[in-house]
Scaffold this motif. Sequence first.
Motif, mmCIF file in Angstrom:
data_model
loop_
_atom_site.group_PDB
_atom_site.id
_atom_site.type_symbol
_atom_site.label_atom_id
_atom_site.label_comp_id
_atom_site.label_asym_id
_atom_site.label_seq_id
_atom_site.Cartn_x
_atom_site.Cartn_y
_atom_site.Cartn_z
ATOM 1 N N ASP A 81 0.843 -1.195 0.000
ATOM 2 C CA ASP A 81 0.000 0.000 0.000
ATOM 3 C C ASP A 81 0.875 1.239 0.000
ATOM 4 O OD1 ASP A 81 -2.282 -1.517 0.088
ATOM 5 O OD2 ASP A 81 -2.379 -1.521 2.278
ATOM 6 N N GLY A 82 0.394 2.274 -0.661
ATOM 7 C CA GLY A 82 1.067 3.563 -0.618
ATOM 8 C C GLY A 82 2.312 3.670 -1.483
ATOM 9 N N SER A 83 2.547 2.699 -2.318
ATOM 10 C CA SER A 83 3.720 2.752 -3.178
ATOM 11 C C SER A 83 3.400 3.548 -4.436
ATOM 12 C CB SER A 83 4.168 1.338 -3.550
ATOM 13 O OG SER A 83 5.288 1.391 -4.391
ATOM 14 N N ASP A 84 4.213 4.576 -4.723
ATOM 15 C CA ASP A 84 3.989 5.401 -5.902
ATOM 16 C C ASP A 84 4.490 4.737 -7.177
ATOM 17 O OD1 ASP A 84 2.908 7.347 -4.309
ATOM 18 O OD2 ASP A 84 4.755 8.509 -4.166
ATOM 19 N N GLU A 85 5.469 3.876 -7.032
ATOM 20 C CA GLU A 85 6.098 3.283 -8.200
ATOM 21 C C GLU A 85 6.266 1.791 -7.985
ATOM 22 O OE1 GLU A 85 9.988 4.175 -10.999
ATOM 23 O OE2 GLU A 85 10.011 4.830 -8.928
ATOM 24 N N ASP A 86 6.026 1.010 -9.038
ATOM 25 C CA ASP A 86 6.249 -0.423 -8.957
ATOM 26 C C ASP A 86 7.747 -0.696 -8.973
ATOM 27 O OD1 ASP A 86 3.538 -0.926 -8.974
ATOM 28 O OD2 ASP A 86 3.446 -1.153 -11.149
ATOM 29 N N GLU A 87 8.156 -1.741 -8.260
ATOM 30 C CA GLU A 87 9.564 -2.112 -8.196
ATOM 31 C C GLU A 87 9.675 -3.624 -8.362
ATOM 32 O OE1 GLU A 87 13.368 -1.622 -5.177
ATOM 33 O OE2 GLU A 87 11.338 -1.539 -4.364
ATOM 34 N N CYS A 134 19.131 -13.262 -6.069
ATOM 35 C CA CYS A 134 19.775 -14.466 -6.603
ATOM 36 C C CYS A 134 21.139 -14.651 -5.962
ATOM 37 C CB CYS A 134 19.905 -14.373 -8.122
ATOM 38 S SG CYS A 134 20.774 -12.926 -8.700
ATOM 39 N N GLY A 135 21.598 -15.887 -5.977
ATOM 40 C CA GLY A 135 22.917 -16.215 -5.443
ATOM 41 C C GLY A 135 24.024 -15.817 -6.397
ATOM 42 N N ARG A 136 23.716 -15.825 -7.680
ATOM 43 C CA ARG A 136 24.677 -15.432 -8.712
ATOM 44 C C ARG A 136 23.905 -15.015 -9.954
ATOM 45 N NH1 ARG A 136 24.416 -19.725 -11.997
ATOM 46 N NH2 ARG A 136 24.103 -21.753 -11.092
ATOM 47 N N VAL A 137 24.547 -14.201 -10.778
ATOM 48 C CA VAL A 137 23.919 -13.758 -12.016
ATOM 49 C C VAL A 137 24.342 -14.705 -13.128
ATOM 50 C CG1 VAL A 137 23.736 -11.876 -13.689
ATOM 51 C CG2 VAL A 137 23.919 -11.351 -11.252
ATOM 52 N N ASN A 138 23.362 -15.443 -13.651
ATOM 53 C CA ASN A 138 23.633 -16.358 -14.765
ATOM 54 C C ASN A 138 22.843 -15.895 -15.989
ATOM 55 O OD1 ASN A 138 20.985 -17.168 -14.319
ATOM 56 N ND2 ASN A 138 21.574 -18.953 -13.105
ATOM 57 N N ASP A 139 22.891 -16.665 -17.061
ATOM 58 C CA ASP A 139 22.202 -16.281 -18.297
ATOM 59 C C ASP A 139 20.702 -16.109 -18.094
ATOM 60 O OD1 ASP A 139 24.507 -16.169 -19.769
ATOM 61 O OD2 ASP A 139 24.307 -18.185 -20.590
ATOM 62 N N THR A 140 20.098 -16.985 -17.299
ATOM 63 C CA THR A 140 18.655 -16.905 -17.058
ATOM 64 C C THR A 140 18.293 -15.599 -16.361
ATOM 65 O OG1 THR A 140 18.554 -19.306 -16.866
ATOM 66 C CG2 THR A 140 16.679 -18.070 -16.004
ATOM 67 N N ILE A 141 19.049 -15.237 -15.349
ATOM 68 C CA ILE A 141 18.787 -13.995 -14.611
ATOM 69 C C ILE A 141 18.998 -12.788 -15.522
ATOM 70 C CG2 ILE A 141 19.517 -12.544 -12.675
ATOM 71 C CD1 ILE A 141 18.002 -15.082 -11.824
ATOM 72 N N GLN A 142 20.054 -12.793 -16.319
ATOM 73 C CA GLN A 142 20.305 -11.682 -17.233
ATOM 74 C C GLN A 142 19.197 -11.548 -18.268
ATOM 75 O OE1 GLN A 142 24.368 -12.371 -18.607
ATOM 76 N NE2 GLN A 142 24.941 -10.448 -17.627
ATOM 77 N N LYS A 143 18.741 -12.667 -18.816
ATOM 78 C CA LYS A 143 17.664 -12.621 -19.799
ATOM 79 C C LYS A 143 16.363 -12.144 -19.164
ATOM 80 C CE LYS A 143 19.579 -15.979 -22.947
ATOM 81 N NZ LYS A 143 19.552 -17.324 -23.462
ATOM 82 N N LEU A 144 16.116 -12.536 -17.937
ATOM 83 C CA LEU A 144 14.935 -12.075 -17.214
ATOM 84 C C LEU A 144 14.998 -10.560 -17.007
ATOM 85 C CD1 LEU A 144 12.326 -12.801 -15.705
ATOM 86 C CD2 LEU A 144 13.709 -13.245 -13.685
ATOM 87 N N GLN A 145 16.154 -10.059 -16.607
ATOM 88 C CA GLN A 145 16.335 -8.622 -16.427
ATOM 89 C C GLN A 145 16.129 -7.880 -17.745
ATOM 90 O OE1 GLN A 145 20.319 -7.338 -15.575
ATOM 91 N NE2 GLN A 145 19.666 -5.302 -14.968
ATOM 92 N N GLU A 146 16.731 -8.365 -18.816
ATOM 93 C CA GLU A 146 16.588 -7.727 -20.120
ATOM 94 C C GLU A 146 15.137 -7.726 -20.582
ATOM 95 O OE1 GLU A 146 19.288 -9.824 -22.663
ATOM 96 O OE2 GLU A 146 21.047 -9.105 -21.551
ATOM 97 N N TYR A 147 14.426 -8.826 -20.347
ATOM 98 C CA TYR A 147 13.024 -8.905 -20.738
ATOM 99 C C TYR A 147 12.179 -7.890 -19.969
ATOM 100 C CZ TYR A 147 8.327 -10.619 -21.553
ATOM 101 O OH TYR A 147 7.007 -10.700 -21.879
ATOM 102 N N ILE A 148 12.408 -7.790 -18.672
ATOM 103 C CA ILE A 148 11.654 -6.830 -17.860
ATOM 104 C C ILE A 148 11.939 -5.414 -18.332
ATOM 105 C CG2 ILE A 148 11.425 -5.839 -15.539
ATOM 106 C CD1 ILE A 148 11.876 -8.734 -14.483
ATOM 107 N N LEU A 149 13.201 -5.125 -18.651
ATOM 108 C CA LEU A 149 13.561 -3.790 -19.137
ATOM 109 C C LEU A 149 12.901 -3.480 -20.476
ATOM 110 C CD1 LEU A 149 17.322 -3.561 -18.136
ATOM 111 C CD2 LEU A 149 15.372 -2.363 -17.107
#
Length: 149
Positions: free
Chosen positions: A9-15, A20-35
């Motif tokens: 409640d009360g959040s002006d912006e979604d975050e 993660c324990g480490r940044v791998n290809d899956t995490i990077q692709k997930l970040q890129e997709y969200i961006l």
Amino acid sequence: MKLRIELTDGSDEDEVVIRCGRVNDTIQKLQEYILTLTAPKLTFYKDAQEYYLSLDDILFFETDGEQVFAHTKSDAFKVKHRLYELEDMLPKNFVRAAKGTIVNTLRIYTINRNLTASSLISFSGTHKQIYVSRHYYSALKAKMKERSV
């Protein structure tokens, strides 16, 4: 991988937070997709045509008088936004390099550091280069260090 959505409640912006324990290809692709989902949709203009380019293709934005141009490896396109508007709209990999320039840090190939004047930025696969002023150099360098983590 676990997935959890928390409503606050009360959040002006979604975050979106990725833990993660480490940044791998899956995490990077997930970040890129969200961006890509949250990236602004800009229209680029050249002559009488409108172009719909990916922000990944943009090397830098630069002012030329009253106009703002987006530069790709081989071309330049007019944009109908001011630099300060673009600075607020663009993803965090775009940072100010000079008063009249915003650069895509993901496309930087080299920075030729000059201690007494502006440093020269080069991009892979193109002859285009821009200068980063001493005033903006430390912020750019910090962003480049984030990129390499």
